[in-house]
Design an enzyme around this catalytic site. Sequence first.
Site, PDB file in Angstrom:
ATOM      1  N   ASP A 102     -26.776 -17.052  17.380  1.00 34.30           N
ATOM      2  CA  ASP A 102     -26.620 -16.190  18.558  1.00 34.30           C
ATOM      3  C   ASP A 102     -27.921 -15.882  19.289  1.00 34.30           C
ATOM      4  O   ASP A 102     -27.912 -15.270  20.362  1.00 34.30           O
ATOM      5  CB  ASP A 102     -25.913 -14.883  18.163  1.00 34.30           C
ATOM      6  CG  ASP A 102     -26.633 -14.147  17.024  1.00 34.30           C
ATOM      7  OD1 ASP A 102     -27.878 -14.194  16.947  1.00 34.30           O
ATOM      8  OD2 ASP A 102     -25.923 -13.505  16.205  1.00 34.30           O
ATOM      9  N   HIS A 117     -29.211 -23.223  11.347  1.00 33.12           N
ATOM     10  CA  HIS A 117     -27.945 -23.737  11.859  1.00 33.12           C
ATOM     11  C   HIS A 117     -28.003 -24.020  13.360  1.00 33.12           C
ATOM     12  O   HIS A 117     -26.955 -24.157  14.001  1.00 33.12           O
ATOM     13  CB  HIS A 117     -26.801 -22.769  11.546  1.00 33.12           C
ATOM     14  CG  HIS A 117     -26.439 -22.745  10.086  1.00 33.12           C
ATOM     15  ND1 HIS A 117     -25.669 -21.752   9.517  1.00 33.12           N
ATOM     16  CD2 HIS A 117     -26.747 -23.599   9.071  1.00 33.12           C
ATOM     17  CE1 HIS A 117     -25.519 -21.999   8.214  1.00 33.12           C
ATOM     18  NE2 HIS A 117     -26.168 -23.107   7.921  1.00 33.12           N
ATOM     19  N   CYS A 128     -30.346 -39.160  23.163  1.00 29.98           N
ATOM     20  CA  CYS A 128     -31.798 -39.163  23.349  1.00 29.98           C
ATOM     21  C   CYS A 128     -32.456 -37.918  22.768  1.00 29.98           C
ATOM     22  O   CYS A 128     -33.665 -37.774  22.848  1.00 29.98           O
ATOM     23  CB  CYS A 128     -32.159 -39.307  24.825  1.00 29.98           C
ATOM     24  SG  CYS A 128     -31.981 -37.790  25.795  1.00 29.98           S
ATOM     25  N   SER A 194     -23.050 -13.568   3.290  1.00 31.74           N
ATOM     26  CA  SER A 194     -22.243 -13.663   2.075  1.00 31.74           C
ATOM     27  C   SER A 194     -22.835 -14.691   1.114  1.00 31.74           C
ATOM     28  O   SER A 194     -22.389 -14.803  -0.017  1.00 31.74           O
ATOM     29  CB  SER A 194     -20.806 -14.054   2.432  1.00 31.74           C
ATOM     30  OG  SER A 194     -20.783 -15.351   2.999  1.00 31.74           O
ATOM     31  N   ASN A 218     -26.410  -5.958   2.048  1.00 30.74           N
ATOM     32  CA  ASN A 218     -25.148  -6.564   2.473  1.00 30.74           C
ATOM     33  C   ASN A 218     -23.995  -5.654   2.076  1.00 30.74           C
ATOM     34  O   ASN A 218     -24.006  -5.098   0.984  1.00 30.74           O
ATOM     35  CB  ASN A 218     -24.966  -7.944   1.811  1.00 30.74           C
ATOM     36  CG  ASN A 218     -23.979  -8.815   2.556  1.00 30.74           C
ATOM     37  OD1 ASN A 218     -24.201  -9.149   3.719  1.00 30.74           O
ATOM     38  ND2 ASN A 218     -22.881  -9.161   1.917  1.00 30.74           N
ATOM     39  N   VAL A 236     -26.588  -2.924   7.486  1.00 29.90           N
ATOM     40  CA  VAL A 236     -27.968  -3.333   7.831  1.00 29.90           C
ATOM     41  C   VAL A 236     -28.576  -2.424   8.894  1.00 29.90           C
ATOM     42  O   VAL A 236     -29.791  -2.249   8.938  1.00 29.90           O
ATOM     43  CB  VAL A 236     -28.044  -4.807   8.316  1.00 29.90           C
ATOM     44  CG1 VAL A 236     -27.749  -5.774   7.178  1.00 29.90           C
ATOM     45  CG2 VAL A 236     -27.122  -5.058   9.505  1.00 29.90           C
TER      46      VAL A 236
HETATM   47  P1  OAD Z   1     -20.324 -14.448   6.427  1.00 28.51           P
HETATM   48  O1  OAD Z   1     -19.262 -13.964   7.356  1.00 28.51           O
HETATM   49  O2  OAD Z   1     -19.951 -15.414   5.385  1.00 28.51           O
HETATM   50  O3  OAD Z   1     -20.981 -13.195   5.686  1.00 28.51           O
HETATM   51  C1  OAD Z   1     -21.396 -12.063   6.392  1.00 28.51           C
HETATM   52  C2  OAD Z   1     -21.683 -10.963   5.386  1.00 28.51           C
HETATM   53  O4  OAD Z   1     -22.239  -9.856   6.092  1.00 28.51           O
HETATM   54  C3  OAD Z   1     -20.447 -10.464   4.657  1.00 28.51           C
HETATM   55  O5  OAD Z   1     -20.709 -10.483   3.279  1.00 28.51           O
HETATM   56  C4  OAD Z   1     -20.258  -9.025   5.177  1.00 28.51           C
HETATM   57  O6  OAD Z   1     -19.827  -8.144   4.158  1.00 28.51           O
HETATM   58  C5  OAD Z   1     -21.647  -8.666   5.611  1.00 28.51           C
HETATM   59  N1  OAD Z   1     -21.725  -7.714   6.734  1.00 28.51           N
HETATM   60  C6  OAD Z   1     -21.009  -7.712   7.875  1.00 28.51           C
HETATM   61  N2  OAD Z   1     -21.422  -6.726   8.702  1.00 28.51           N
HETATM   62  C7  OAD Z   1     -22.435  -6.079   8.058  1.00 28.51           C
HETATM   63  C8  OAD Z   1     -23.276  -4.969   8.363  1.00 28.51           C
HETATM   64  N3  OAD Z   1     -23.170  -4.328   9.533  1.00 28.51           N
HETATM   65  N4  OAD Z   1     -24.209  -4.595   7.450  1.00 28.51           N
HETATM   66  C9  OAD Z   1     -24.318  -5.236   6.263  1.00 28.51           C
HETATM   67  N5  OAD Z   1     -23.556  -6.298   5.915  1.00 28.51           N
HETATM   68  C10 OAD Z   1     -22.622  -6.718   6.793  1.00 28.51           C
HETATM   69  O7  OAD Z   1     -21.525 -14.979   7.356  1.00 28.51           O
HETATM   70  P2  OAD Z   1     -22.769 -15.877   6.929  1.00 28.51           P
HETATM   71  O8  OAD Z   1     -23.184 -15.596   5.522  1.00 28.51           O
HETATM   72  O9  OAD Z   1     -23.788 -15.754   7.989  1.00 28.51           O
HETATM   73  O10 OAD Z   1     -22.120 -21.641   9.705  1.00 28.51           O
HETATM   74  O11 OAD Z   1     -22.121 -17.325   6.997  1.00 28.51           O
HETATM   75  C11 OAD Z   1     -22.922 -18.452   6.827  1.00 28.51           C
HETATM   76  C12 OAD Z   1     -22.459 -19.599   7.683  1.00 28.51           C
HETATM   77  O12 OAD Z   1     -21.069 -19.834   7.488  1.00 28.51           O
HETATM   78  C13 OAD Z   1     -22.569 -19.350   9.166  1.00 28.51           C
HETATM   79  O13 OAD Z   1     -23.860 -19.594   9.661  1.00 28.51           O
HETATM   80  C14 OAD Z   1     -21.577 -20.320   9.746  1.00 28.51           C
HETATM   81  C15 OAD Z   1     -20.444 -20.173   8.745  1.00 28.51           C
HETATM   82  O14 OAD Z   1     -19.678 -21.311   8.550  1.00 28.51           O
HETATM   83  C16 OAD Z   1     -22.323 -22.307  10.869  1.00 28.51           C
HETATM   84  O15 OAD Z   1     -22.084 -21.823  11.954  1.00 28.51           O
HETATM   85  C17 OAD Z   1     -22.902 -23.677  10.727  1.00 28.51           C
HETATM   86 ZN    ZN Z   2     -29.817 -37.918  26.579  1.00 29.04          ZN
END
Ligand code: OAD
Ligand code: ZN
Length: 250
Positions: A102, A117, A128, A194, A218, A236
Amino acid sequence: DRVSEAAARLRAADSAVAFTGAGLSTASGIPDFRSDGGIWDRYDPMDFHIRRFERDPDGFWRDRAAMVAEVYDGHEPNSAHDALAGLEADGYLDATITQNVDGLHRDAGSDDPVEIHGTGSRVACRSCEARFDAEPYYEAVREGDIDGAPACPTCDGLLKPDVVLFGEQMPLGPLNRARTLTRESDYFLVAGSSLSVEPAASLPDLAADTGSTLVVVNLEATRADERAEFVFHQDVTDVLPALHEVTAEV
Ligand code: OAD
Ligand code: ZN
């Protein structure tokens, strides 16, 4: 309290690195992936497979690029992004590694965050390797001016949002930088992930194996908690601003 203790360790660290996930941005109005109501509740992950894109790039751009644009567009950093940027500006944090596409760490002022990512703020040419600002393309999708995949202005190749899809190789530059930073850190702060996909699942282990103090912020438990010296199952936007404040106090 525990935040003061974590802050004291941070002050004493030689090389502190933050590692973030979608939980960093939920307070900015972007859903995370795996919580209830998260992105994988609303979309089928298999629609974001690289083979799906390759088979039907026009359909991807018509139907899925809007989702990428929704995640990327029109959101502001929150106090958790600000706290990490502030810690870095104050000299307590060396770098931020993120899984988020983002762009909000950059917007908050973090210096050259390591985006393993990719980022939704760019599109990349599949032929290219040129990269362009994504905004005009997303706008064209929104306005209905695009009815298929846009072509590279340089070579006429196929453009794709510069985010890593399932089944796709992660960009090696950022990944190697992330691994090096992790190994060389002596304080590793995981926030809002997560830790359920690689390499996120194993970076905290690598940090701990190479002698880092591990800190996890988390809402829910993670696989890194066991090896962490400090675990905060809290928001957070509560913990990181407090950590910044206390660290900068002395
Ligand atoms: P997840 O959705 O798997 O995990 C987000 C974590 O943040 C969860 O454990 C929530 O409990 C926690 N959470 C949410 N809001 C929060 C807050 N305000 N304070 C503290 N904790 C909070 O997301 P990611 O771990 O980022 O891949 O997922 C990893 C990847 O999986 C992403 O980058 C994406 C997805 O497939 C791609 O886009 C390539
Ligand atoms: Zn190109």
